[in-house]
Design an enzyme around this catalytic site. Structure first.
Site, mmCIF file in Angstrom:
data_model
loop_
_atom_site.group_PDB
_atom_site.id
_atom_site.type_symbol
_atom_site.label_atom_id
_atom_site.label_comp_id
_atom_site.label_asym_id
_atom_site.label_seq_id
_atom_site.Cartn_x
_atom_site.Cartn_y
_atom_site.Cartn_z
ATOM 1 N N HIS A 3 51.813 33.810 47.209
ATOM 2 C CA HIS A 3 52.478 34.641 48.220
ATOM 3 C C HIS A 3 52.956 35.950 47.595
ATOM 4 O O HIS A 3 52.749 37.033 48.166
ATOM 5 C CB HIS A 3 53.660 33.870 48.814
ATOM 6 C CG HIS A 3 54.568 34.693 49.667
ATOM 7 N ND1 HIS A 3 54.479 34.749 51.047
ATOM 8 C CD2 HIS A 3 55.604 35.526 49.331
ATOM 9 C CE1 HIS A 3 55.403 35.563 51.517
ATOM 10 N NE2 HIS A 3 56.100 36.053 50.497
ATOM 11 N N GLU A 4 53.597 35.864 46.440
ATOM 12 C CA GLU A 4 54.099 37.078 45.796
ATOM 13 C C GLU A 4 52.963 37.984 45.339
ATOM 14 O O GLU A 4 53.051 39.213 45.455
ATOM 15 C CB GLU A 4 55.001 36.706 44.612
ATOM 16 C CG GLU A 4 56.252 35.940 44.998
ATOM 17 C CD GLU A 4 57.082 36.653 46.054
ATOM 18 O OE1 GLU A 4 57.060 37.900 46.097
ATOM 19 O OE2 GLU A 4 57.741 35.975 46.863
ATOM 20 N N HIS A 54 51.875 39.993 48.229
ATOM 21 C CA HIS A 54 52.679 41.199 48.432
ATOM 22 C C HIS A 54 52.170 42.344 47.565
ATOM 23 O O HIS A 54 52.076 43.487 48.014
ATOM 24 C CB HIS A 54 54.145 40.921 48.078
ATOM 25 C CG HIS A 54 54.940 40.323 49.197
ATOM 26 N ND1 HIS A 54 54.987 40.858 50.466
ATOM 27 C CD2 HIS A 54 55.744 39.218 49.218
ATOM 28 C CE1 HIS A 54 55.771 40.121 51.224
ATOM 29 N NE2 HIS A 54 56.243 39.123 50.502
ATOM 30 N N GLU A 97 55.897 39.858 55.582
ATOM 31 C CA GLU A 97 55.996 38.468 55.152
ATOM 32 C C GLU A 97 54.861 37.632 55.742
ATOM 33 O O GLU A 97 54.274 36.797 55.056
ATOM 34 C CB GLU A 97 57.350 37.878 55.553
ATOM 35 C CG GLU A 97 58.519 38.370 54.732
ATOM 36 C CD GLU A 97 58.358 38.093 53.254
ATOM 37 O OE1 GLU A 97 57.882 37.004 52.876
ATOM 38 O OE2 GLU A 97 58.712 38.982 52.458
#
EC number: 3.4.24.-
Length: 300
Positions: free
Chosen positions: A131-132, A135, A209
């Site tokens: 997930h990071e 980003h 997100e």
């Protein structure tokens, strides 16, 4: 494409608010000053936001020897994403969370808390790291910094006006209307602008997100692992809130300043149940394509 368009529109709205406030306070000169100030602030944020965020939270580099498996996991996910391996940092707090920072994939860092490594199993942790990295690959770290900077400028301008208020509020427009009507118009703008800026910033963060959830789930190949991690992190945020540097709360994978009720409307993150629902649906689609085997192909 939908998220990109939405983000562009929202950032344009924040920029417009900065310029409108500058024009109302100082006419053409105020407009020019506001524009230059926004450019300078964003330039500084672009180059130094990663160092600032890491320093604020007391993050320190995580040596490879201390967690080789974690470094290898980040390297493998970064390779799948087609970008260099980010630097890995650790935050000395029991609150489980993580965030990414950096102006581009070549100058990125991922920070995990000590509590995160204790709470999650390695499958779930890989989902969080993915997930990071999502980003970083989606350039959300830069977008979030720009949004926060613009919103900060607007709030700061409003605060300065109230501190040095009177004469500015009663400044007449270039036409003959001026006077009390102009003062009330300026006052109304300066009451509404910080709220509007905050809501626009929150919309940017929430949109990003969802995009990082999808990108991360695809990188790890296991949406259900990320969904399980989010549920654990939500419960832990209620039990162990992390209130250091609230202005950076939008960086984390879950809101470290857990708030329920009406305050949820002002959260920098979308609701966890909605994020989990989308990930479960994505997991079902991936499972159908892989014959129900799932996408997580590494055993530890």
């Amino acid at each position: 494409m939908g998220n990109t368009l939405k983000t562009t529109v929202l950032l344009a709205g924040l920029t417009a608010l900065v310029l409108v406030i500058g024009d109302r306070l100082g006419g053409p000169q105020g407009l020019l000053f506001a524009g230059l100030f926004a450019v300078v602030m964003n330039f500084g944020s672009y180059w130094f936001s990663d160092r600032i965020a890491l320093a604020i939270h007391g993050a320190r580099p995580l040596p490879y020897e201390q967690a080789p498996w974690l470094h290898d996991m980040v390297a493998r996910l970064a390779s799948r994403a087609g970008m260099p391996k980010p630097k890995v940092y650790i935050l000395p707090t029991a609150a489980p969370n993580a965030f990414a920072t950096g102006r581009n994939p070549s100058h990125a860092a991922i920070a995990v808390t000590a509590g995160l490594m204790e709470l999650l199993d390695r499958r779930e942790l890989e989902g969080v790291l993915a997930h990071e990295l999502g980003h970083v690959r989606n350039r959300d770290t830069l977008i979030g910094t720009v949004a926060a900077t613009l919103a900060g400028i607007i709030s700061y301008a409003a605060q300065m006006l109230f501190w040095f208020g009177g004469s500015m509020l009663s400044r007449g427009d270039n036409d003959e209307r001026g006077g009390l009507g102009s003062a009330f118009a300026n006052l109304g703008l300066l009451l509404v602008a910080p709220i509007a800026a905050t809501l626009l910033q929150l919309a940017v963060s929430r949109s990003r997100e969802y995009g990082a959830d999808q990108t991360g789930a695809e990188l790890a190949g296991d949406p259900d692992a990320l969904a399980n991690a989010l549920l654990k992190l939500e419960r832990s945020a209620e039990a162990i809130p992390y209130d250091k540097a609230p202005a950076t709360s939008h960086l984390f994978i879950v809101n470290p300043l857990h708030r329920g009720g009406v305050m949820a409307l002002f959260s920098t993150h979308p609701p966890i149940p909605e994020r989990v629902r989308r990930l479960r649906e994505l997991g079902a689609r991936l499972g159908a394509r892989t014959g129900g085997r799932g996408g997580w192909e590494y055993a530890y």
